[in-house]
Design a protein around this motif. Structure first.
Motif, short mmCIF file in Angstrom:
data_model
loop_
_atom_site.label_atom_id
_atom_site.label_comp_id
_atom_site.label_asym_id
_atom_site.label_seq_id
_atom_site.Cartn_x
_atom_site.Cartn_y
_atom_site.Cartn_z
N LEU A 15 0.91 -1.17 0.06
CA LEU A 15 -0.21 0.10 -0.11
C LEU A 15 0.80 1.30 -0.10
O LEU A 15 1.87 1.45 0.70
N PRO A 16 0.41 2.29 -0.63
CA PRO A 16 1.39 3.52 -0.70
C PRO A 16 1.05 4.25 0.37
O PRO A 16 -0.08 4.14 1.11
N THR A 17 1.76 5.31 0.70
CA THR A 17 1.71 6.09 1.83
C THR A 17 1.70 7.72 1.04
O THR A 17 2.56 7.92 0.40
N PRO A 18 0.60 8.35 1.27
CA PRO A 18 -0.39 8.35 1.98
C PRO A 18 -1.41 7.16 1.10
O PRO A 18 -1.35 7.15 0.03
N PHE A 19 -2.35 6.48 1.98
CA PHE A 19 -3.23 5.60 1.43
C PHE A 19 -4.70 6.09 1.50
O PHE A 19 -5.09 6.48 2.41
N TYR A 20 -5.53 5.80 0.26
CA TYR A 20 -6.71 6.16 0.13
C TYR A 20 -7.43 5.24 -0.73
O TYR A 20 -6.83 4.98 -1.75
N SER A 21 -8.39 4.37 -0.24
CA SER A 21 -8.69 3.17 -0.89
C SER A 21 -9.02 3.30 -2.46
O SER A 21 -8.84 2.82 -3.37
N VAL A 26 -8.05 2.58 -8.30
CA VAL A 26 -8.01 3.08 -9.73
C VAL A 26 -6.70 3.15 -10.32
O VAL A 26 -6.57 2.52 -11.38
N ASP A 27 -5.41 3.40 -9.37
CA ASP A 27 -4.37 3.46 -9.80
C ASP A 27 -3.86 1.99 -10.24
O ASP A 27 -3.18 1.46 -11.21
N THR A 28 -4.31 0.88 -9.45
CA THR A 28 -3.97 -0.42 -9.61
C THR A 28 -4.86 -0.84 -10.90
O THR A 28 -4.19 -1.62 -11.65
N MET A 29 -6.09 -0.62 -11.19
CA MET A 29 -6.65 -0.90 -12.48
C MET A 29 -5.81 -0.43 -13.80
O MET A 29 -5.66 -0.93 -14.66
N ALA A 51 -15.00 3.14 -0.44
CA ALA A 51 -15.37 4.21 0.24
C ALA A 51 -16.64 4.49 1.01
O ALA A 51 -16.69 5.00 2.19
N ASN A 52 -17.52 3.99 0.51
CA ASN A 52 -19.07 4.03 1.08
C ASN A 52 -19.21 3.30 1.91
O ASN A 52 -20.23 3.50 2.79
N PRO A 59 -9.87 11.68 1.73
CA PRO A 59 -8.43 11.86 2.38
C PRO A 59 -8.29 13.16 3.15
O PRO A 59 -9.17 13.89 3.27
N ASP A 60 -7.44 13.26 4.05
CA ASP A 60 -7.50 14.29 5.20
C ASP A 60 -7.38 15.69 4.72
O ASP A 60 -7.97 16.36 5.24
N ALA A 61 -6.77 15.88 3.41
CA ALA A 61 -6.74 17.05 2.90
C ALA A 61 -8.22 17.71 2.43
O ALA A 61 -8.69 18.64 2.54
N TYR A 62 -9.16 16.93 1.88
CA TYR A 62 -10.42 16.84 1.55
C TYR A 62 -11.28 17.39 2.63
O TYR A 62 -12.02 18.34 2.84
N ILE A 63 -11.17 16.36 4.04
CA ILE A 63 -11.79 16.76 4.96
C ILE A 63 -11.57 17.95 5.76
O ILE A 63 -12.42 18.64 6.41
#
Length: 83
Positions: A15-21, A26-29, A51-52, A59-63
């Motif tokens: 898993l990358p850092t920072p991680f957002y599912s 999408v990146d994996t696909m 996410a739902n 992500p923290d920046a959005y929150i």
């Protein structure tokens, strides 16, 4: 959430850092699609977002952008939206 079992081909995923599912999915696909581009074989993909269902939905920046959106309480927010 931080102990979810993310796997890829039956092995623990890196898993990358920072991680957002949603970004990770999408990146994996996209990586899978790019890897099979020249094969000439058909490709079926199903992108399923979690996410739902996971408590940490953004992500923290959005929150952070909405940190004070509810400081005035529900009635004030409702009145502002109605106006």
């Amino acid at each position: 959430y931080d102990k979810a079992d993310w796997t890829e081909d039956g092995k623990p995923a890196t898993l990358p850092t920072p991680f957002y599912s949603s970004t990770f999915i999408v990146d994996t696909m996209l990586r899978y699609i790019d890897a099979g581009r020249g094969s000439g074989k058909p490709f079926f993909a199903s992108v399923n977002f979690l996410a739902n269902h996971i408590p940490v939905q953004a992500p923290d920046a959005y929150i952070a952008r909405y940190a004070h959106a509810y400081d005035g309480g529900w009635s004030a927010l409702r009145a502002a939206r109605q106006a």
